[in-house]
Design an enzyme around this catalytic site. Sequence first.
Site, mmCIF file in Angstrom:
data_model
loop_
_atom_site.group_PDB
_atom_site.id
_atom_site.type_symbol
_atom_site.label_atom_id
_atom_site.label_comp_id
_atom_site.label_asym_id
_atom_site.label_seq_id
_atom_site.Cartn_x
_atom_site.Cartn_y
_atom_site.Cartn_z
ATOM 1 N N CYS A 195 -2.420 8.925 2.083
ATOM 2 C CA CYS A 195 -1.850 8.399 0.837
ATOM 3 C C CYS A 195 -2.739 8.599 -0.369
ATOM 4 O O CYS A 195 -2.264 8.840 -1.469
ATOM 5 C CB CYS A 195 -1.582 6.910 1.015
ATOM 6 S SG CYS A 195 -3.024 6.051 1.641
ATOM 7 N N GLU A 255 0.883 -1.183 0.000
ATOM 8 C CA GLU A 255 0.000 0.000 0.000
ATOM 9 C C GLU A 255 0.905 1.213 0.000
ATOM 10 O O GLU A 255 1.468 1.586 1.032
ATOM 11 C CB GLU A 255 -0.888 -0.013 1.247
ATOM 12 C CG GLU A 255 -1.924 -1.117 1.273
ATOM 13 C CD GLU A 255 -3.006 -0.943 0.221
ATOM 14 O OE1 GLU A 255 -3.048 0.096 -0.465
ATOM 15 O OE2 GLU A 255 -3.804 -1.881 0.063
#
Length: 486
Positions: free
Chosen positions: A286, A252
């Site tokens: 993110c 991720e």
Amino acid sequence: MTYPTQPTASHFVNGAYLEDTTGTPLPVIYPATGHEIARLYMATPAVIEQALNAAKQAQAEWAALSGTERGRILRRAADMIRDRNHELSELETYDTGKPLQETLVADATSGADALEYFGGLAGSLTGEHIPLGDGNWAYTMREALGVCVGIGAWNYPTQIACWKAAPALACGNAMVFKPSETTPLCALKVAEILHEAGLPAGLFNVVQGAGEVGRSLVTDARVDKVSLTGSVPTGRKVYAAAAAEMKHVTMELGGKSPLVVFDDADIEDAVGGAILGNFYSSGQVCSNGTRVFVQKGIKEAFLTRLSERLRDAVIGDPMDEATSFGPMVSAGQLGIVERYIAKGQEEGARLVTGGKRLERDGFFIEPTVFADVSDDMVIAQEEIFGPVMCVLDFDDEAEVLARANETEFGLAAGVFTRDLARAHRMVAGFQAGTCFINSYNDAPVEMPFGGVKASGVGRENSKAAIEHYSQLKSVFVRMDAVEAPF
Ligand code: NDP
């Protein structure tokens, strides 16, 4: 400073807190003041060894329980986390500096959602029966991978620990988790609560340290899978190290996601989406939509309303529930953001609002908006990971889609428009793993989350995560005679 939920040692190994003061000291800095609030120690090789051994030993027995039994423990932990939400949220705020207004609703609660969801799913993890010709058949068994390593970033320390632990444990794995050295506290409480909820010793271990500790976990022969939340450069290193031993991975990683606002959009909603996608958690998310493409006809109206709403941001003490915008996580991250803001000005982008560090203790910087940003500017290409929004203009759909995709990243993308046919066309064309229509940054546990291109491999959350924490064994069953050539 002491606070009620303070973990009592640096590591959590084999069902108990563990201290080893011969490790490198790890000061914990409260981002809102810059003061040290705790001192931990990085894991020595002996601590890492204990954690991996404990995980290895505990895993097989855990995998042999029924999924319902495993799930019951996870769901109990979810309830305990919800009961303790306030104190865990305070700890998250001490760890990260994010305002309590956010942490009360987005961190421990999200971790509890993951434990509840995967706890509920655990009893339904099955293989399948596959009928074949001549009365023969096959079946598949869904098996655990073994020992998983989780490595976390610093922006969501409780959530990241739970998003990795919950599917891993539901599938019958054990985990050794290394938090970011910047935010080492919260994962320890997750471990403590899981064990209070009945998780057998050794199944969720937390060891502290920097990249070096992460590296030694990733390359250990006892480890079957690595799940990393972090930046693309770290992802490349960790993926390569895991690949050398053929370990499973979930990556991720970072992004520079596009958020496209067409001129028929509800401006108030689009501005709200852009605020959520750039300034929540001081921009340290993110999936943020940091390249905000606004169609030329509404550009000035969008910027005016955005600037007005940014004046309502309450910047200050994160423990005050009225505060809606906190500091950066560290002096280092603040410095990175300041350098990007200087770069944007140097490159000729128009500073619409913000850009200055606050004159107070802690790592505070104003929410910052640049307009007239062009695709080739560094601030439009690199992930800043701070509260810096780039507004870019566009004329039409085909042009904006091509420009939105012109990046090595592919984590998320969003579109605001009242024309739903266009919204779905845009989403079909986006090179991104996670998309939003007339919204931004929602991350319910039921929905797969992850990236394409350099932003990652695999998915977290949802049923899709099960694929990444288990493997299939296929069994062919012959019911008729074996025909051999001789
Ligand atoms: P880093 O990539 O710097 O670090 C991530 C983790 O990896 C940290 O725990 C770090 O340790 C560890 N690490 C560093 N080097 C190695 C190595 N060689 N081997 C093993 N582990 C290593 O990211 P940040 O912590 O700075 O977090 C910000 C980044 O994370 C951003 O790019 C952001 O986009 C991304 N992110 C992605 C998310 C997603 O779900 N896609 C969610 C949140 C963040 P340490 O820091 O302690 O040295």
